[in-house]
Design an enzyme around this catalytic site. Structure first.
Site, PDB file in Angstrom:
ATOM      1  N   GLU A 139       0.819  -1.209   0.000  1.00 59.56           N
ATOM      2  CA  GLU A 139       0.000   0.000   0.000  1.00 59.56           C
ATOM      3  C   GLU A 139       0.853   1.259   0.000  1.00 59.56           C
ATOM      4  O   GLU A 139       0.524   2.244  -0.679  1.00 59.56           O
ATOM      5  CB  GLU A 139      -0.947  -0.016   1.205  1.00 59.56           C
TER       6      GLU A 139
ATOM      7  N   HIS B 180     -10.074   0.054   0.124  1.00 59.73           N
ATOM      8  CA  HIS B 180     -10.442  -0.842   1.217  1.00 59.73           C
ATOM      9  C   HIS B 180     -11.922  -1.214   1.198  1.00 59.73           C
ATOM     10  O   HIS B 180     -12.427  -1.798   2.159  1.00 59.73           O
ATOM     11  CB  HIS B 180     -10.103  -0.183   2.567  1.00 59.73           C
TER      12      HIS B 180
END
Length: 226
Positions: A79, A113
């Protein structure tokens, strides 16, 4: 470019928001010791050997636990490389201002997410409304953290700064700001938050992380943040 500063200073800065959590954890350990105060600590060779073996077994089980790798290694590394190392670089090179990037990229980071919505809905067997509320809270938190991580990357010019903060936050979870057990948790959280705000710019000063900040035209524009 300096290396250890990009690990130590951001980690210390981030930990200030968790003073309440540290107090709560310390009280929990203290209470556990008090409950078993009648038990003596075995400092013999066999006692130390047993304690060391338990520690090794715990470490080995953690190494072979896929969820541990996913949460604390793979997820933070991938990420940060994508949303900080790559995305911020492209946005700044595309002409976006630093402050705009700090506010924009976390939104994209948060939307990544959304898969947790389906996971929570399917695995917890709950209503879609409840799942949306839980995941919505998580998305809000990721936006806040994403802004902070982007700020660290732009200020320091080093991917290690947001990476270590990301790993630390994944380990600690949400900061504890209240506890029914004691008011010290709230006091610690407030003190840590005030210290965090006060030290945010000094501990992320570009001069701490880069040897040359004069008359350069770097892509992350840290030269203009001094």
């Amino acid at each position: 470019m300096k290396q250890w500063e990009a690990v130590v200073f951001p980690l210390c800065l981030t930990s200030l928001m968790y003073i309440g959590s540290f107090i709560l954890k310390t009280l929990s350990i203290w209470s556990s010791w008090a409950e078993h105060g009648d038990r003596q600590i075995d400092i013999s060779f066999h006692g130390l050997k047993s304690g060391l073996q338990n520690l090794i077994n715990w470490m080995v089980s953690a190494v072979y636990d896929i969820s541990v790798w996913r949460m604390y290694i793979v997820a933070p590394l991938t990420e940060e490389l994508v949303f900080r190392g790559c995305m911020i670089s492209l946005l700044l090179c595309g002409g976006f201002k630093a402050y705009t990037v700090i506010l924009l990229s976390p939104v994209l980071f948060s939307l990544a997410h959304l898969n947790h919505l389906l996971e929570y809905y399917m695995q917890q067997n709950t209503s879609l409304l409840k799942a949306s509320m839980v995941v919505g809270f998580q998305l809000g938190y990721t936006v806040i953290f994403g802004s902070y991580a982007s700020f660290l990357f732009v200020r320091t010019g080093h991917i290690a700064a947001p990476l270590v903060s990301h790993i630390f936050c994944n380990i600690m979870g949400l900061p504890a700001f209240f506890s029914r057990r004691t008011w010290l948790v709230s006091v610690g959280f407030v003190a840590g938050a005030i210290s965090f705000v006060y030290l945010l710019f000094p501990l992320t000063s570009p001069a701490l992380y880069n040897d040359r900040t004069d008359n350069c035209e770097c892509w992350h524009t840290y030269c203009y943040w001094t």
